[in-house]
Motif scaffolding. Structure first.
Motif, mmCIF file in Angstrom:
data_model
loop_
_atom_site.group_PDB
_atom_site.id
_atom_site.type_symbol
_atom_site.label_atom_id
_atom_site.label_comp_id
_atom_site.label_asym_id
_atom_site.label_seq_id
_atom_site.Cartn_x
_atom_site.Cartn_y
_atom_site.Cartn_z
ATOM 1 N N PRO A 150 13.268 4.431 4.307
ATOM 2 C CA PRO A 150 11.983 3.714 4.384
ATOM 3 C C PRO A 150 12.171 2.193 4.343
ATOM 4 C CG PRO A 150 12.254 4.758 2.237
ATOM 5 C CD PRO A 150 13.365 5.250 3.087
ATOM 6 N N GLU A 151 13.338 1.746 3.876
ATOM 7 C CA GLU A 151 13.599 0.301 3.812
ATOM 8 C C GLU A 151 13.621 -0.320 5.204
ATOM 9 O OE1 GLU A 151 15.472 2.651 2.495
ATOM 10 O OE2 GLU A 151 15.444 2.390 0.324
ATOM 11 N N LEU A 152 13.786 0.505 6.237
ATOM 12 C CA LEU A 152 13.918 -0.030 7.600
ATOM 13 C C LEU A 152 12.569 -0.127 8.326
ATOM 14 C CD1 LEU A 152 17.113 1.823 8.877
ATOM 15 C CD2 LEU A 152 16.930 -0.262 7.546
ATOM 16 N N ARG A 153 11.499 -0.007 7.581
ATOM 17 C CA ARG A 153 10.192 0.072 8.217
ATOM 18 C C ARG A 153 9.918 -1.072 9.178
ATOM 19 N NH1 ARG A 153 4.913 -1.058 4.794
ATOM 20 N NH2 ARG A 153 5.757 -3.119 5.110
ATOM 21 N N ASP A 154 10.280 -2.296 8.774
ATOM 22 C CA ASP A 154 9.890 -3.444 9.583
ATOM 23 C C ASP A 154 10.976 -3.893 10.565
ATOM 24 O OD1 ASP A 154 7.390 -3.568 8.423
ATOM 25 O OD2 ASP A 154 8.210 -4.598 6.671
ATOM 26 N N VAL A 155 12.059 -3.131 10.635
ATOM 27 C CA VAL A 155 13.109 -3.472 11.596
ATOM 28 C C VAL A 155 12.612 -3.213 13.012
ATOM 29 C CG1 VAL A 155 15.376 -2.754 12.421
ATOM 30 C CG2 VAL A 155 14.999 -3.074 9.984
ATOM 31 N N LYS A 156 12.842 -4.188 13.894
ATOM 32 C CA LYS A 156 12.357 -4.027 15.276
ATOM 33 C C LYS A 156 13.491 -4.299 16.254
ATOM 34 C CE LYS A 156 7.550 -4.132 14.926
ATOM 35 N NZ LYS A 156 7.602 -4.023 13.461
#
Lengths: 95, 526
Positions: free
Chosen positions: B46-52
C-alpha cells in the motif's frame, strides 16, 4: 462396484505402469526421431517435436487403457519403440 | 475397464481425475489469481499508492544504478506499466546481496529513481510461483505439477470421449437430484469452458516443455542446450567486457528508436551488459501488451555509441507457435475485459475439479450404506476434499490478513506471510478430522466468506488505500482488489448456503440411494 480380484488389480497396475513409464519412454523416442527426421532446420525440428510431445503421450495413454488387455498394451508400447529405436540408431550410424 | 471403449475411458477419467484432483484444484486457484499478479502485488504494497509511471523512468533508473552498482556485470530494469507502475531494478550488490549469485532487486520510484520503501512481501509472485512450484524446491514442484497437468489432459480427453452427447449434456441440468445434479454440474462447467481447459492445460505443459521433454533438443544438440536456446529462441550470446572503462550513452533516444520499429509499442524491459565497460550492450525489449506472441522482440545497441546492432524480428513457425502458446497461457496480451473472461474460465476450471472430486464421494454413498460403515479410502477422500476445497480460500485470506497485520519491521516478514498461509491451510485439514463432514463443509465456507468479506474493512483500518480513498480517486487497482474480495466472499457464502442444505455425502438419504441404483447408465458415466 464389482469385487476386485487380485488379477484385475494387477492388470490395472500393469497398465498404469505401461501408460506412465512406457508412454513416456515411447514419447521420448518418438520426439527424438521426429527431431532428427523432420525436414526443417534442426532448431525448428527440435521445437516442433517437443511441442507435439504431450499430444503423443496423451494418445499413447488413452490407447493403453482402451486396448483389450495389459499384455497387448505392453506390446503396443514396445513394438513401435523397437522400430523407432532402430531408425534412430541407423541414422546415428550413418552420420 | 474390461468393457467397451467408452466404459474404459470413464474409468480412466474417474481415477486419473481423483489422483491429481487436489493438486489441480490448488493449481487452478493460484493460476487464476496469477492473472492478477501485478494487481495483487500492488495491493500488498500500500506504500506505493502514489507512485506513477513516468516517461523518464529508464533514465532515472540508469542514473541510480550508475551510482549504486557501477561494477555489476549486468543490470536488469523492468519498466513501469499501468497495472504496477513501479520500476524494478536488479543488480549485483557490491556489498553482497541476498539473491542468487549476489544479485539484489530494488523497487524505484519512476519519477525520481529513488528507492521506494514498501513492506516486505512476496505479493502476487507467491501465487504465481505456487501455481507451478507448489512452494517446494523448484525441480520437485515443477515435476509434480507437470505430472498432474499431464493427468489433467488425459482426464479432459477421456472425459470428452466418455460423453457421446456432449452438446446435449451441456444443456442438461437437473438440480436437487443428488448425484445426478453433481454430475450435471461437473459436465456443465467442464464443457462450458472446454476450449479453455484444453488450451490452458496444453500451453501450461508447453511453458516447461524443455524440462519435461528434453529429448527433442537432446536429439539434435546433445548436451549443448545453450546452442539450442541461442538458435531457436534468439537468446543472444554473452558479450565479453573490453576491460576498459566506457560511458553509457543516453538511453532515451535508443528507446524512441526501438519503439519506432515496433509501431510505437511500449518498452517493458532493459538489460545492460557490462555497463561501465567500453564494450557495453543495451538490450531493449518490447512489452507483450496487445500481442499474442511472447517471442523475444528486442533491439540491441552498443552501449557507448548507441549504434543499433541487431533487431530481433518474427521467429520461424515452430518458435512462433511456442511463443503464442506461452502468450496464451500467461494472458499478458489481454485487455482487462478479456483477462476477466480468462479468470471466469479459470473459475469454471476450479468448479469442474471441485465438483469432480465431490462427485467421487457422492457416487460412492450407496456403497457406504450397504457396508454400514465408511471405508478408510472414502474418509480420506472426504477429509482431503474438505481441507483442499474449503480450506484453500481460508489460507489465501489468511495470507492477505498477514500482509496487513504483521508488523512492517518484522524480520523475514515475507516468509511469515507464507507461513501464515500454510498454517491456516493445515488447520482446515485438522478440523474435518475431528468433526462430522457436513458441518465442516458449511463451517469452513462460512469462515472463508467472513474472512474475505471483512478484508476491505481491515484494509480501511490499517492503510490509506481503502475503498473510501481509492474509489474517490478512481484508483482501480486497489479498489478493484477490495471489490473482488467482496465478490469472492459472496461466492463462498453462496457455496456455504448450498453445502448446508445438500444431503451430506456421509449419511445419504435412502431416497438418493434408490435413485442412484436405479440409474446404472448414469452411474457408469461418472
Amino acid at each position: 462396484m464389482a469385487s476386485l480380484t487380485a488379477s484385475y488389480r494387477l492388470a490395472v497396475a500393469s497398465r498404469a505402469l505401461a501408460a506412465i513409464l512406457g508412454g513416456y519412454a515411447l514419447t521420448a523416442l518418438a520426439i527424438t526421431a521426429l527431431a532428427i527426421f523432420l525436414p526443417m532446420s534442426r532448431a525448428e525440428a527440435s521445437l516442433t517435436a517437443t511441442l507435439l510431445s504431450f499430444l503423443i503421450y496423451t494418445c499413447v495413454v488413452i490407447w493403453v487403457f482402451a486396448t483389450r488387455s495389459a499384455t497387448r498394451a505392453w506390446l503396443g508400447i514396445i513394438a513401435p519403440m523397437v522400430v523407432l529405436g532402430a531408425l534412430v540408431w541407423l541414422q546415428r550410424l550413418a552420420s | 475397464m474390461k468393457e467397451g471403449f467408452r466404459q474404459s475411458m470413464a474409468w480412466l477419467h474417474t481415477w486419473s481425475g481423483l489422483v491429481v484432483g487436489w493438486i489441480l484444484f490448488a493449481v487452478f486457484v493460484t493460476g487464476t489469481l496469477s492473472y492478477f499478479r501485478p494487481e495483487i502485488s500492488q495491493w500488498m504494497r500500500p506504500e506505493l499508492r502514489d507512485v506513477k509511471a513516468d516517461a523518464n523512468a529508464a533514465e532515472h533508473a540508469i542514473a541510480t544504478l550508475q551510482e549504486r552498482a557501477p561494477s555489476s556485470p549486468r543490470w536488469f530494469i523492468s519498466l513501469p506499466e499501468a497495472r504496477e507502475p513501479v520500476v524494478r531494478v536488479t543488480y549485483r550488490d557490491p556489498n553482497g546481496g541476498e539473491g542468487r549469485r549476489g544479485f539484489k532487486s530494488v523497487l524505484l520510484d519512476p519519477a525520481t529513481g529513488k528507492e521506494v520503501t514498501a513492506r516486505e512481501t512476496r505479493g502476487g509472485d507467491f501465487f504465481y510461483r505456487f501455481h507451478f512450484e507448489l512452494s517446494m524446491k523448484p525441480l520437485w514442484g515443477r515435476w509434480i505439477v507437470g505430472f498432474c497437468a499431464m493427468f489433467m489432459f488425459v482426464a479432459i480427453i477421456s472425459g470428452v470421449i466418455t460423453h457421446k452427447k456432449i452438446f446435449k449434456d451441456f444443456f442438461t441440468f437437473r438440480p436437487k437430484k443428488g448425484q445426478r445434479s453433481w454430475l450435471d454440474a461437473h459436465n456443465a462447467v467442464g464443457v462450458l469452458a472446454l476450449p479453455y481447459h484444453v488450451m490452458i492445460t496444453y500451453t501450461g505443459l508447453v511453458t516447461l516443455m524443455f524440462m519435461y521433454m528434453p529429448w527433442g533438443v537432446q536429439a539434435n544438440y546433445g548436451d549443448n542446450r545453450e546452442a539450442f536456446f541461442d538458435e531457436a529462441l534468439g537468446v543472444p550470446a554473452e558479450v565479453k567486457p573490453a576491460n576498459q572503462p566506457g560511458t553509457l550513452t543516453n538511453i532515451k533516444p535508443l528507446i524512441e528508436q526501438a519503439r519506432e520499429h515496433w509501431d510505437g509499442a511500449n518498452v517493458a524491459f532493459i538489460t545492460v551488459n557490462n555497463p561501465s565497460d567500453a564494450n557495453s550492450r543495451i538490450m531493449i525489449r518490447r512489452d507483450n501488451e496487445h500481442r499474442l506472441s511472447t517471442s523475444n522482440q528486442s533491439a540491441e545497441f552498443a552501449g557507448t555509441t548507441g549504434e543499433l546492432l541487431s533487431l530481433a524480428g518474427e521467429p520461424p513457425p515452430a518458435s512462433q507457435t511456442r511463443a503464442v502458446m506461452f502468450g496464451l497461457h500467461m494472458a499478458t496480451f489481454s485487455s482487462i475485459t478479456l483477462r476477466w473472461l480468462f479468470a471466469l474460465s479459470g473459475l469454471g476450471g476450479i468448479l469442474m475439479v471441485a465438483s469432480g472430486l465431490v462427485l467421487w464421494s457422492v457416487k460412492r454413498a450407496p456403497e457406504r450404506v450397504k457396508l454400514g460403515y465408511t471405508p478408510f479410502g472414502h474418509r480420506l477422500v472426504e477429509v482431503l476434499n474438505i481441507g483442499v476445497i474449503s480450506g484453500l480460500p481460508i489460507a489465501i485470506a489468511a495470507f492477505f490478513y498477514a500482509n496487513r497485520l504483521l508488523p512492517v519491521e518484522l524480520a523475514g516478514r515475507a516468509d511469515w506471510e507464507v507461513r501464515t498461509f500454510f498454517a491456516a491451510w493445515l488447520l482446515s485439514f485438522v478440523i474435518p478430522l475431528i468433526r462430522p463432514a457436513r458441518a465442516d463443509w458449511t463451517t469452513q465456507f462460512v469462515a472463508g466468506a467472513a474472512l474475505f468479506a471483512a478484508l476491505p474493512a481491515l484494509n480501511a483500518a490499517t492503510t490509506q488505500t481503502h475503498l473510501g480513498v481509492t474509489l474517490a480517486h478512481g484508483n482501480w487497482v486497489y479498489a478493484g482488489f477490495d471489490l473482488t474480495m467482496l465478490g469472492i466472499a459472496a461466492l463462498l457464502a453462496l457455496t456455504a448456503w448450498y453445502a448446508s442444505r445438500t444431503p451430506t455425502s456421509r449419511k445419504p438419504a435412502k431416497r438418493q440411494a434408490v435413485e442412484v441404483s436405479g440409474l446404472p447408465a448414469e452411474a457408469e458415466r461418472a
